[in-house]
Design a protein around this motif. Structure first.
Motif, mmCIF file in Angstrom:
data_model
loop_
_atom_site.group_PDB
_atom_site.id
_atom_site.type_symbol
_atom_site.label_atom_id
_atom_site.label_comp_id
_atom_site.label_asym_id
_atom_site.label_seq_id
_atom_site.Cartn_x
_atom_site.Cartn_y
_atom_site.Cartn_z
ATOM 1 N N GLY A 1 64.578 53.216 52.919
ATOM 2 C CA GLY A 1 64.511 53.240 52.005
ATOM 3 C C GLY A 1 63.657 52.934 50.690
ATOM 4 O O GLY A 1 63.945 53.434 50.680
ATOM 5 N N GLY A 2 62.559 52.753 51.634
ATOM 6 C CA GLY A 2 61.763 52.390 51.080
ATOM 7 C C GLY A 2 60.687 54.423 50.794
ATOM 8 O O GLY A 2 60.119 54.489 49.358
ATOM 9 N N ALA A 3 61.576 54.931 51.280
ATOM 10 C CA ALA A 3 61.046 56.894 50.867
ATOM 11 C C ALA A 3 61.868 57.120 50.497
ATOM 12 O O ALA A 3 61.626 57.952 49.552
ATOM 13 C CB ALA A 3 61.546 57.476 52.807
ATOM 14 N N ALA A 4 63.393 56.722 50.327
ATOM 15 C CA ALA A 4 64.413 57.122 49.928
ATOM 16 C C ALA A 4 63.793 57.418 48.209
ATOM 17 O O ALA A 4 64.051 57.381 47.352
ATOM 18 C CB ALA A 4 65.275 57.077 50.041
ATOM 19 N N ALA A 5 63.886 55.837 47.758
ATOM 20 C CA ALA A 5 62.748 55.188 46.542
ATOM 21 C C ALA A 5 62.449 55.810 45.916
ATOM 22 O O ALA A 5 62.167 56.459 45.112
ATOM 23 C CB ALA A 5 63.042 53.171 47.040
ATOM 24 N N ALA A 6 61.010 56.038 46.844
ATOM 25 C CA ALA A 6 59.627 56.805 46.823
ATOM 26 C C ALA A 6 59.359 58.020 45.976
ATOM 27 O O ALA A 6 59.411 58.370 44.622
ATOM 28 C CB ALA A 6 58.416 56.342 47.714
ATOM 29 N N VAL B 1 59.300 59.698 42.561
ATOM 30 C CA VAL B 1 58.323 61.539 42.446
ATOM 31 C C VAL B 1 59.477 62.502 40.846
ATOM 32 O O VAL B 1 59.026 62.766 40.373
ATOM 33 C CB VAL B 1 57.553 61.667 43.268
ATOM 34 C CG1 VAL B 1 57.367 62.916 43.848
ATOM 35 C CG2 VAL B 1 56.504 60.575 43.715
ATOM 36 N N LEU B 2 60.557 62.675 41.993
ATOM 37 C CA LEU B 2 61.559 63.593 41.490
ATOM 38 C C LEU B 2 62.011 62.998 39.818
ATOM 39 O O LEU B 2 62.412 64.368 39.209
ATOM 40 C CB LEU B 2 62.761 63.407 42.425
ATOM 41 C CG LEU B 2 61.958 64.302 43.693
ATOM 42 C CD1 LEU B 2 62.594 64.498 44.615
ATOM 43 C CD2 LEU B 2 61.559 65.514 43.887
#
Length: 421
Positions: free
Chosen positions: A225-230, A234-235
């Protein structure tokens, strides 16, 4: 070396969670390697100035996602702080005494590095060194000290943190970022994220101490969840791809922490939870545990002096007539990266010298360490120190007296002292 490994292993209390120490060691080493890889000192017309390969080669931004490991350190700090406070309360120890002990250990080595560099600055200026060069070197050494100030503040607030849900500081970061970026408003209030942003993983550590973080499901939820949201921020939201500050960039994810950095930190905390089981298995090997224990005993010394070690190697290289690749040249080509990798062993040797000279200010005088490993005569009960916490463990023919609580968050020091019987 085998004898040292054996003594470290035998001096460790049986109930100590060695995986937590391993996480802290990995976090500190990640910060050190990250600084050494993304910080350059460029020699230009007799002066030195700072630069970063991330400015010239933005494709290296994923490196910052690997080596920016501060969230793990804050999470472990919250875990250890909450457990230590609970133990102190069980003994009837006041918050002031508990806090004084912890802050003394945290701030004493900081005072030393500041004093040493104050003398160094005065000496360089007296010898006619360029002021811009002196400022650049001081900035490399002193700028990471914000971490110590924030960590000390969160440590003082531990009694409140133990009752605070991580969603509250997360909401502060979210609102500040919406105000700052969504409304294109002045970023003055964003500096509140310096505390709120790192309070999120610190609160996670306190929740970990309460037993609220357990199981692979929690770890995977935080990680994915944290990686996908971060990545989404960025994108599609215009957040910088690097999770560290880049000279010349208008916005930094780290100074102050942005929502992207906080979400990235949540992902790191999830990865840390998932690594616990493999790390516990690895820490059963005495040699591996010895390396982790020695690193933890000098964690603050390593953090405070790693930039000085890099500067020492850089300054020594200036004695030669030509700038050295990876040391004095602009970090604008892949060749600089390869050359910098070749310099890392020299930085490590210089850091070991700094550790040998200054780690005593972190661990304290030998007399203060005398309760770490103390054998007891047969038939004599183990004394329970007013500040002790935890169970005893076997060590040679006697038993180990558990370390005082103000040292409970670092591994036992196996070095013999005058008080060892």
């Amino acid at each position: 070396m085998r004898d040292l490994v054996r003594r470290i292993d035998s001096a460790t209390p049986a109930d100590r969670d060695r995986a937590v120490d391993a996480l802290r060691a990995l976090a500190i080493l990640g910060v050190v390697l990250g600084h050494w890889l993304v910080t350059a000192t460029v020699a230009d017309s007799g002066t030195l100035h700072g630069a970063s390969p991330l400015r010239y080669m933005p494709e290296l931004a994923p490196l910052s996602w690997v080596f920016q490991t501060l969230a793990v350190f804050f999470a472990v700090g919250g875990l250890v702080g909450a457990r230590s406070l609970a133990s102190a309360r069980a003994r009837g120890e006041s918050h002031g005494r508990w806090l004084g002990g912890r802050l003394t250990r945290l701030l004493r080595p900081v005072v030393v590095v500041l004093l040493v560099w104050a003398v160094a600055v005065g000496t360089m200026l007296a010898l006619g060194a360029d002021q811009d060069t002196v400022f650049a070197l001081c900035w490399l050494v002193w700028s990471p000290l914000w971490f110590v100030a924030v960590f000390a503040l969160l440590t003082a607030a531990t009694p409140l943190v133990t009752r605070l849900h991580p969603l509250w500081p997360f909401a502060v970061v979210l609102i500040n970022d919406l105000y700052r970026f969504g409304l294109d408003a002045p970023g003055t209030y964003a500096w509140g994220n310096v505390v709120a942003g790192w309070l999120v993983p610190y609160c996670l550590g306190a929740a970990w101490a309460r037993g609220d973080l357990s199981g692979c499901r929690t770890g995977w939820t935080l990680l994915l969840g944290g990686a996908a949201a971060a990545v989404a921020l960025v994108l599609w939201a215009g957040y910088p791809p690097a999770m560290v500050g880049v000279p010349g960039e208008e916005t930094s994810n780290l100074n102050p922490p942005t929502l992207a950095a906080v979400l990235f930190g949540l992902a790191q905390c999830g990865a840390a939870l998932l690594l616990l089981a493999p790390l516990r298995r690895a820490m059963r090997r005495p040699a591996v545990w010895a390396a982790v224990a020695v690193t933890n005993l000098s964690a603050m010394t390593i953090f405070l002096w790693h930039q000085t070690a890099m500067i020492a190697v850089t300054a020594t290289g200036l004695l030669l007539d030509e700038p050295l690749p990876g040391l004095h040249t602009p970090p604008d080509t892949p060749g600089w990266v390869l050359a910098r990798l070749a310099w890392l062993p020299a930085f490590a040797v210089a850091l070991l010298i700094c550790r040998a000279a200054f780690h005593v200010y972190e661990t304290g005088r030998p007399r203060a360490r005398s309760t770490v490993v103390r054998e007891v005569r047969p038939g004599r009960p183990v004394e329970e120190s007013p500040a002790a916490g935890g169970a005893d463990a076997g060590a040679g023919p006697g038993r180990v007296h558990r370390e005082a609580e103000d040292r409970a968050d670092t591994p036992p020091d196996p070095r013999p002292t005058a008080d060892t019987k």
